[in-house]
Structure formats: structure tokens, C-alpha cells
Design a protein around this motif. Structure first.
Motif, PDB file in Angstrom:
ATOM      1  N   TYR A   1      -0.871  10.438   5.526  1.00  0.00           N
ATOM      2  CA  TYR A   1      -0.465  10.607   4.127  1.00  0.00           C
ATOM      3  C   TYR A   1      -1.591  11.167   3.257  1.00  0.00           C
ATOM      4  O   TYR A   1      -1.458  11.203   2.029  1.00  0.00           O
ATOM      5  N   ASN A   2      -2.680  11.579   3.930  1.00  0.00           N
ATOM      6  CA  ASN A   2      -3.768  12.264   3.234  1.00  0.00           C
ATOM      7  C   ASN A   2      -4.263  11.465   2.020  1.00  0.00           C
ATOM      8  O   ASN A   2      -4.417  11.999   0.909  1.00  0.00           O
ATOM      9  N   ILE A   3      -4.517  10.193   2.243  1.00  0.00           N
ATOM     10  CA  ILE A   3      -5.002   9.330   1.157  1.00  0.00           C
ATOM     11  C   ILE A   3      -6.521   9.463   1.104  1.00  0.00           C
ATOM     12  O   ILE A   3      -7.257   8.672   1.693  1.00  0.00           O
ATOM     13  N   ASN A   4      -6.991  10.491   0.427  1.00  0.00           N
ATOM     14  CA  ASN A   4      -8.427  10.757   0.356  1.00  0.00           C
ATOM     15  C   ASN A   4      -8.979  10.595  -1.050  1.00  0.00           C
ATOM     16  O   ASN A   4     -10.131  10.911  -1.304  1.00  0.00           O
ATOM     17  N   ALA A   5      -8.143  10.122  -1.962  1.00  0.00           N
ATOM     18  CA  ALA A   5      -8.602   9.847  -3.328  1.00  0.00           C
ATOM     19  C   ALA A   5      -7.795   8.682  -3.878  1.00  0.00           C
ATOM     20  O   ALA A   5      -6.589   8.549  -3.603  1.00  0.00           O
ATOM     21  N   ILE A   6      -8.463   7.817  -4.620  1.00  0.00           N
ATOM     22  CA  ILE A   6      -7.781   6.678  -5.233  1.00  0.00           C
ATOM     23  C   ILE A   6      -8.126   6.642  -6.720  1.00  0.00           C
ATOM     24  O   ILE A   6      -9.151   7.210  -7.121  1.00  0.00           O
ATOM     25  N   PRO A   7      -7.279   6.000  -7.550  1.00  0.00           N
ATOM     26  CA  PRO A   7      -6.070   5.259  -7.175  1.00  0.00           C
ATOM     27  C   PRO A   7      -4.956   6.176  -6.663  1.00  0.00           C
ATOM     28  O   PRO A   7      -4.856   7.331  -7.076  1.00  0.00           O
ATOM     29  N   ARG A   8      -4.151   5.613  -5.788  1.00  0.00           N
ATOM     30  CA  ARG A   8      -3.004   6.316  -5.213  1.00  0.00           C
ATOM     31  C   ARG A   8      -1.856   5.313  -5.150  1.00  0.00           C
ATOM     32  O   ARG A   8      -2.039   4.168  -4.742  1.00  0.00           O
ATOM     33  N   TYR A   9      -0.671   5.767  -5.570  1.00  0.00           N
ATOM     34  CA  TYR A   9       0.473   4.865  -5.656  1.00  0.00           C
ATOM     35  C   TYR A   9       1.619   5.392  -4.802  1.00  0.00           C
ATOM     36  O   TYR A   9       1.823   6.605  -4.681  1.00  0.00           O
ATOM     37  N   MET A  10       2.357   4.452  -4.192  1.00  0.00           N
ATOM     38  CA  MET A  10       3.539   4.789  -3.401  1.00  0.00           C
ATOM     39  C   MET A  10       4.673   3.839  -3.779  1.00  0.00           C
ATOM     40  O   MET A  10       4.424   2.696  -4.212  1.00  0.00           O
ATOM     41  N   ILE A  11       5.900   4.307  -3.599  1.00  0.00           N
ATOM     42  CA  ILE A  11       7.068   3.452  -3.855  1.00  0.00           C
ATOM     43  C   ILE A  11       7.954   3.457  -2.613  1.00  0.00           C
ATOM     44  O   ILE A  11       8.284   4.524  -2.072  1.00  0.00           O
ATOM     45  N   PHE A  12       8.320   2.254  -2.152  1.00  0.00           N
ATOM     46  CA  PHE A  12       9.222   2.073  -1.017  1.00  0.00           C
ATOM     47  C   PHE A  12      10.521   1.463  -1.528  1.00  0.00           C
ATOM     48  O   PHE A  12      10.519   0.609  -2.427  1.00  0.00           O
ATOM     49  N   ASP A  13      11.658   1.896  -0.952  1.00  0.00           N
ATOM     50  CA  ASP A  13      12.946   1.346  -1.393  1.00  0.00           C
ATOM     51  C   ASP A  13      13.189  -0.019  -0.767  1.00  0.00           C
ATOM     52  O   ASP A  13      12.349  -0.547  -0.030  1.00  0.00           O
ATOM     53  N   LYS A  14      14.368  -0.575  -1.014  1.00  0.00           N
ATOM     54  CA  LYS A  14      14.666  -1.937  -0.567  1.00  0.00           C
ATOM     55  C   LYS A  14      14.778  -2.057   0.951  1.00  0.00           C
ATOM     56  O   LYS A  14      14.731  -3.154   1.499  1.00  0.00           O
ATOM     57  N   ASN A  15      14.901  -0.912   1.649  1.00  0.00           N
ATOM     58  CA  ASN A  15      14.941  -0.907   3.121  1.00  0.00           C
ATOM     59  C   ASN A  15      13.582  -0.595   3.743  1.00  0.00           C
ATOM     60  O   ASN A  15      13.475  -0.424   4.953  1.00  0.00           O
ATOM     61  N   GLY A  16      12.543  -0.490   2.901  1.00  0.00           N
ATOM     62  CA  GLY A  16      11.202  -0.211   3.404  1.00  0.00           C
ATOM     63  C   GLY A  16      10.923   1.256   3.666  1.00  0.00           C
ATOM     64  O   GLY A  16       9.920   1.591   4.292  1.00  0.00           O
ATOM     65  N   MET A  17      11.806   2.137   3.155  1.00  0.00           N
ATOM     66  CA  MET A  17      11.613   3.572   3.331  1.00  0.00           C
ATOM     67  C   MET A  17      10.761   4.124   2.193  1.00  0.00           C
ATOM     68  O   MET A  17      10.972   3.792   1.026  1.00  0.00           O
ATOM     69  N   LEU A  18       9.787   4.960   2.556  1.00  0.00           N
ATOM     70  CA  LEU A  18       8.925   5.575   1.550  1.00  0.00           C
ATOM     71  C   LEU A  18       9.708   6.650   0.808  1.00  0.00           C
ATOM     72  O   LEU A  18      10.189   7.614   1.407  1.00  0.00           O
ATOM     73  N   ILE A  19       9.824   6.499  -0.507  1.00  0.00           N
ATOM     74  CA  ILE A  19      10.596   7.479  -1.282  1.00  0.00           C
ATOM     75  C   ILE A  19       9.731   8.227  -2.297  1.00  0.00           C
ATOM     76  O   ILE A  19      10.135   9.270  -2.797  1.00  0.00           O
ATOM     77  N   HIS A  20       8.554   7.675  -2.605  1.00  0.00           N
ATOM     78  CA  HIS A  20       7.610   8.388  -3.464  1.00  0.00           C
ATOM     79  C   HIS A  20       6.227   8.282  -2.829  1.00  0.00           C
ATOM     80  O   HIS A  20       5.596   7.237  -2.888  1.00  0.00           O
ATOM     81  N   GLU A  21       5.781   9.380  -2.216  1.00  0.00           N
ATOM     82  CA  GLU A  21       4.510   9.384  -1.497  1.00  0.00           C
ATOM     83  C   GLU A  21       3.317   9.407  -2.439  1.00  0.00           C
ATOM     84  O   GLU A  21       2.245   8.890  -2.119  1.00  0.00           O
ATOM     85  N   ASP A  22       3.495  10.010  -3.602  1.00  0.00           N
ATOM     86  CA  ASP A  22       2.417  10.084  -4.599  1.00  0.00           C
ATOM     87  C   ASP A  22       3.037   9.765  -5.963  1.00  0.00           C
ATOM     88  O   ASP A  22       3.276  10.648  -6.783  1.00  0.00           O
TER      89      ASP A  22
END
Length: 472
Positions: free
Chosen positions: A432-453
Motif C-alpha cells: 500500500y506504499n505507506i511511506n509517509a505518515i499520517p496516513r488514514y484508511m477506511i474499511f467497511d463492515k466486512n473488513g474490505m478496504l474501501i479508502h486506501e488514502d
């Protein structure tokens, strides 16, 4: 590599008896910082390449007011002291058993040797060993053919004497010979008295000679003479001189680190037969450091670390790199986590635990100022959505566990706050190329990533996105 032990003495007896210290600590000097409420000072020394490759400690920090025992490698050695708020090193030639005192008189810094309760100035520079004799005055005059001194702002700088550039190559061999002869005469005069002080002088004179030669060669850029010079420099005689390690470092940077015609792995795989073994090893150590600095992928760095270990049997002085890339930790697609109570888990387990809830994930670190500035907004957002099916999760990336714990407690983010144990080796981070922070993600109620950044908690967008998802 700041690792030595500091030890506090009684503050009402700042000047101590040197004889006892010589007996108890024969390879150390004592440094007393008498200043109050000021920046700490860094004390550092030069190491030979052999000492460096053994992973020896090069520096220590003294706070105020405090007393520090600093280890020397020789009975007479040059050390450097600089305040941490600025790089303004002062050099001192010291011997084992010496006591130095750091103090301020009329707001001006003074560092002196303590002798019989008196303060003796000992600041050192090359004027102590390079004479203003006819021989060296002549050498200075000849050097003006290649270099001219000009003042730029408040600094005196040596610049190319362009008007003579057409004749540089013709004059260079003669000038280099003159440098060698002048310094040889000086070294011979010192070597008549064989003691530790003259040994130190000898090494420092060699360094001054080499720096003088490098200055001229860098201006003239004569490949033949430069090659001859470095062939002479890379011998075991010079390698034992502790004051040349930074010169080898400069050579390495120019020859390999900043060379765009060949990759670092290609350089490492050559045999370095033209250098003594210890210098070859030094270059290989630096090449691995450069791979880390230039952000080569972890598999490549691990490959060369293993080659280094097979050839030399240990990793010194690569301990920092081993920790940095988590040597010995297997690559995993998951995140290995521990919580504030030291319970071990992983990201996939936690996602299953929170099934049926929206997950707002925050990658942060205790050292990350933007991350910490965003924390109050995260708490506000969490309060606004407190009655909803949502969980706010904090994952500390590339952090140190003790610093993470302290920051978590200070910022009151204990719940669902986890330390990532495999920040460097987890494929989750690289995928997911997390090379800078802060970084935020959102997962839906089934644990699926729906917002990578995802938007940060300080934005209206974050509230709107989460509110919309909670309607489903």
C-alpha cells in the motif's frame, strides 16, 4: 553510535585529583560540564578503519551539569567537542588521565584542562605542528599557482586560479613532489623522538599533507596523478592512521555512492583486489549503508547483508542497519501487533474481531509532529460518532516501543492503539506504499478496504464519508 556510559559526580567538587583517575581509568579522560541549563555537548573522536569495523563507539553526550568518563584509543589523541544546537566543533589534543572543564566566562564558551586546580587553555589547530618556516612559506607560495584565497561572506575560501589553468598539468608533478618533500622533512624531524605525542603529531601531519594534495588534485583534475596518489594512499601504512578515516569516507562517496555509471550491487560484487582486505571490507560496509540510504528494496539489502556475514562472520558495525530492516524477521503479508498491555495479535485477527463495524485506521508515530497535531481532531471525530458502529484504530509505524508507549499515555490514546513490530518487513506496508505518515484508511463492515488514502480527521470529508457509510 552514541553508546558510552555517563556517570554523575558530586557537583560541589568539580575539580578532581587526576592521579587517582589515571590509576582507575588509564584509558580515559574526565570531562566536567559546569554549565547550567544549556544544550548538551557531543564529544567524538576519530577511529581507525579497523576500530570502525569492530563497531567501536565513536562519540558520547554530556549534559549539564554532569561529569563524563570518555574512553581514548591511544594515550594521546585528538578529540572534538561541539554543542548539539550548532555544528561548531573545537579540537583538543588530550592524554589519558586529563580532566577537561566546560564553562562559560562572560557568555563565552571556554574548555580548558584542569591542572592542580587551575584552568589551562588547550584548544588545538594545525598551527601547533605546521611551522611557518621558509620551506612551508615557499610551499604556500607555490600553491597559489593552483589556488587563490578569497573571502566569501565571513569565510576564507580557496578557489581555482583560473588564469593559470593552461599550465596546471605541467606544473602539477613538480608541486606534488614539493609537498611530499616538505612534509617528509617535517615528519623526519619529529620521528627523532619516539613517543606517543610525536606519534599523534605524525598522524596529523600526514592528514594535513593528504588534504593539501587532495585540494590541488580536485582543482587540476589530472587523472594520472590522481590515480597515483590514491594508489599510494590505500596502503596498510596509511590505514592505521586514525585521522584518515574521513578521507577514506570522502573517497568512497565520490568513487561509489555518487557514481551514477554503476549500481551499488554491481560495485559490491566486484572483488576490490586493488585494496587491502580491511579497506575492501570498509567499502562493502559503506555500500550496504548506501543501499539503505537510497531505499533499495529489503530483499536486495538482506541479500548483501548475508553475503557480508558469509565473508566476514559478523555484522559490526551494521547493527543499526540490522534493526532498521528487521534482519531475521520473515516477510509477512500481515501486520504483527502488540497492544499497550503487551498482548500479541495481528491485523487480520483484529479485523475479524471488529466485523460489523466501520474501521477508521490511523498510521502514526510518536516522532511525527503532523500525526500528533491531528490526534485532538481524531478524538473529536470519535466523540461525534461515539454511538455508531465504528472503531478508531491507531497503528504506530517505524516507531520505538518505549517512545510509542509514552506518547500513547501522554496523548490518552490507549484503546485500540497498537505498535507494529514488523514495520520494515510487512508486505502490507510495501503493497500500500505507506511511506509517509499520517496516513488514514477506511474499511467497511466486512473488513474490505474501501479508502486506501482517506481524508484526515481534521477534514469535513472524513466526517461525511464515515457518516454516509454508517447509514448502510
Amino acid at each position: 553510535m552514541i553508546l558510552l556510559m555517563a556517570c554523575t559526580e558530586s557537583k560541589d567538587k568539580p575539580f578532581q585529583n587526576n592521579e587517582n583517575l589515571k590509576n582507575e581509568n588509564p584509558n580515559r579522560i574526565t570531562i566536567i560540564n559546569s554549565l547550567d541549563k544549556t544544550y548538551p555537548y557531543i564529544i567524538y573522536k576519530e577511529l581507525t578503519l579497523e576500530e570502525l569495523l569492530k563497531g567501536e563507539v565513536v562519540s558520547d553526550t554530556i549534559y549539564s551539569p554532569d561529569t563524563l568518563f570518555f574512553k581514548l584509543n591511544e594515550s594521546v589523541q585528538l578529540i572534538n567537542i561541539t554543542p548539539t544546537d550548532e555544528f561548531n566543533p573545537q579540537s583538543f589534543l588530550v592524554q589519558t588521565g586529563d580532566t577537561l572543564n566546560i564553562n562559560s566566562i562572560k557568555n563565552k564558551l571556554h574548555i580548558n584542562r584542569v591542572e592542580n586546580g587551575k584552568l589551562i587553555p588547550i584548544k588545538w589547530d594545525y598551527s601547533h605542528i605546521i611551522p611557518k618556516s621558509k620551506l612551508f612559506l615557499k610551499l604556500d607560495s607555490l600553491e597559489s599557482f593552483f589556488l587563490i584565497e578569497e573571502k566569501i561572506a565571513n569565510l576564507n575560501s580557496f578557489l581555482p586560479n583560473i588564469k593559470n589553468s593552461d599550465e596546471w598539468d605541467l606544473k602539477l608533478p613538480e608541486h606534488l613532489k614539493q609537498i611530499d618533500e616538505s612534509y617528509s622533512i617535517l615528519i623526519d624531524s619529529i620521528n627523532r623522538n619516539d613517543n606517543q605525542l610525536n606519534k599523534a603529531y605524525n598522524q596529523l601531519i600526514q592528514k594535513d599533507q593528504i588534504l593539501r594534495t587532495i585540494n590541488v588534485l580536485s582543482i587540476v583534475n589530472n587523472k594520472l596523478e590522481t590515480e597515483k596518489f590514491y594508489k599510494k594512499l590505500f596502503t596498510l601504512e596509511y590505514f592505521k592512521n586514525r585521522y584518515l578515516s574521513d578521507i577514506y569516507g570522502i573517497y568512497y562517496l565520490r568513487k561509489f555512492h555518487f557514481n551514477n555509471d554503476i549500481t551499488l550491487p554491481e560495485v559490491y560484487n566486484r572483488e576490490f583486489k586493488e585494496y587491502p582486505e580491511v579497506i575492501s571490507r570498509y567499502f562493502k560496509f559503506r555500500l550496504i549503508s548506501s543501499m539503505v540510504e537510497k531505499k533499495y528494496n529489503r530483499k536486495t539489502i538482506l541479500n548483501f547483508l548475508n553475503k557480508y556475514k558469509e565473508e566476514y562472520g559478523d555484522f559490526s558495525p551494521l547493527e543499526n542497519i540490522l534493526n532498521e530492516i528487521e534482519y531475521g524477521v520473515e516477510t509477512s503479508p500481515d501486520l504483527a501487533l502488540i497492544d499497550y498491555e503487551s498482548n500479541v495479535s495481528n491485523w487480520e485477527e483484529k479485523k475479524k474481531q471488529w466485523k460489523g463495524k466501520i474501521i477508521y485506521l490511523d498510521f502514526w508515530a510518536s516522532w511525527c509532529a503532523p500525526c500528533l497535531r491531528a490526534m485532538p481532531y481524531s478524538k473529536d471525530l470519535k466523540e461525534k460518532l461515539a454511538s455508531k458502529e465504528i472503531v478508531f484504530v491507531y497503528l504506530a509505524l517505524n516507531d520505538k516501543e518505549d517512545m510509542w508507549r509514552n506518547s500513547a499515555q501522554k496523548n490518552q490514546i490507549i484503546e485500540n492503539n497498537f505498535f507494529i513490530k514488523n514495520s520494515k518487513s510487512s508486505e502490507f506496508i510495501s503493497n500500500y506504499n505507506i511511506n509517509a505518515i499520517p496516513r488514514y484508511m477506511i474499511f467497511d463492515k466486512n473488513g474490505m478496504l474501501i479508502h486506501e488514502d482517506a481524508p484526515g480527521p481534521e477534514t469535513k470529508e472524513a466526517f461525511e464519508i464515515l457518516s454516509e457509510l454508517l447509514k448502510d
